[in-house]
Design an enzyme around this catalytic site. Sequence first.
Site, PDB file in Angstrom:
ATOM      1  N   ASP A 116       0.682 -26.357  37.596  1.00 41.64           N
ATOM      2  CA  ASP A 116      -0.233 -25.575  38.429  1.00 41.64           C
ATOM      3  C   ASP A 116       0.351 -24.224  38.850  1.00 41.64           C
ATOM      4  OD1 ASP A 116       1.492 -27.221  39.837  1.00 41.64           O
ATOM      5  OD2 ASP A 116      -0.050 -28.114  41.115  1.00 41.64           O
ATOM      6  N   HIS A 151       3.575 -26.916  43.950  1.00 42.27           N
ATOM      7  CA  HIS A 151       3.686 -27.362  45.338  1.00 42.27           C
ATOM      8  C   HIS A 151       5.045 -28.015  45.600  1.00 42.27           C
ATOM      9  CE1 HIS A 151      -0.663 -27.498  44.306  1.00 42.27           C
ATOM     10  NE2 HIS A 151      -0.789 -26.933  45.493  1.00 42.27           N
ATOM     11  N   HIS A 158       3.808 -35.855  46.284  1.00 38.60           N
ATOM     12  CA  HIS A 158       3.506 -35.699  47.723  1.00 38.60           C
ATOM     13  C   HIS A 158       3.533 -37.026  48.477  1.00 38.60           C
ATOM     14  CE1 HIS A 158       2.599 -31.528  47.237  1.00 38.60           C
ATOM     15  NE2 HIS A 158       1.550 -31.735  46.471  1.00 38.60           N
TER      16      HIS A 158
HETATM   17 ZN   LIG Z   1       0.924 -29.236  42.548  1.00 42.55          ZN
END
Ligand SMILES: [Zn+2]
Length: 343
Positions: free
Chosen positions: A249, A164, A125
């Site tokens: 995740d 993500h 990120h």
């Molecule tokens: Zn993640």
Amino acid sequence: MLRTGIVVDTRYQEHYTGRNHPERAARIGMLLALAEEYQRPGILRLEPRPATPEEIALIHDPAHHDRVAATAEKNYFAFDADTPVSAQSYATALLATGGLLTLIEAIMTREVDNGFALVRPPGHHAERNRAMGFCLFNSVAIGAQYLREKFGLTRILVMDWDLHHGNGTQQSFYADPGVLYVSTHQYPYYPGTGAAEEAGQGQGEGYTVNLPIPAGWGDGEYQELFQGVVDPICRQFDPQFVLISAGFDAHVRDPLGGMEVTEEGFGAMARTLLRIAGDHAQGRCAAILEGGYDLTGLQQSARRVLDEMGGELLAAPLPQPERRGLLPRVREVQRRHWELPKE
Ligand SMILES: [Zn+2]
């Protein structure tokens, strides 16, 4: 048996995020235990070195490095609500990025064939000028750039199967045809980026491949996407090195995600990518840990990836995908740039 490097270190526990944060030191405790007991011929533990500020600047603005470095004088600081740091966080983040660079060096010098950097904090990120989403420095992006600048490679694949979207990695190479960024991610979800239409710009058009996935999908759906979209595009790209942003995740047990992937599913994804590495990149493949917050799911999934890296399973058949024609919008966008098999 292929030779597989494992990078993990007690110092990765020193980045303190607070008592109730999912990205916590105990994750590394599980991976240290895995590395202690995981035995097969060809396993080599590698000691990570810290990345240098110049290496961080391969991707980040030097001012971003300096802002993170300045937190070493504080017991507590938060870049955003998700991204708290302690006095040891800067040093730990340098060691996380350096852990991947150590592994890349070992692969490029043929000390090992492939490997897994089991590090924290995660990185995908982190943007050029911004720490966010538990991430301080974008290790996988720095690794890709390092392969180009230090070793002269020109085509790097970054596969990001974390739950993500890796907004920072995408941003780093959005206009750059030298790095193919492919991401599967829960969508819509944090951080909000990663729509099918985001496919690169300028010279980089076609070199960002986003597969936004609704909650609830598991091994069968991921397998269909890997065999029907990820594998053909990556092979046409013809990578010289395969990097994996390996978050766990999307595991069915994970408290943050709504996906139902099991460790077997991650094993199948790894096998697909290791075959691509074997056919195109002399087997060169380095995975780096991103997310994964259920300790058991994390450890079992990392173990399955290490099993696949041994190479003995590479010839085994993959699970048969159902061929339901998932994510038609992704196929429509990507057909402008790549040849995809008919449904
Ligand atoms: Zn993640």
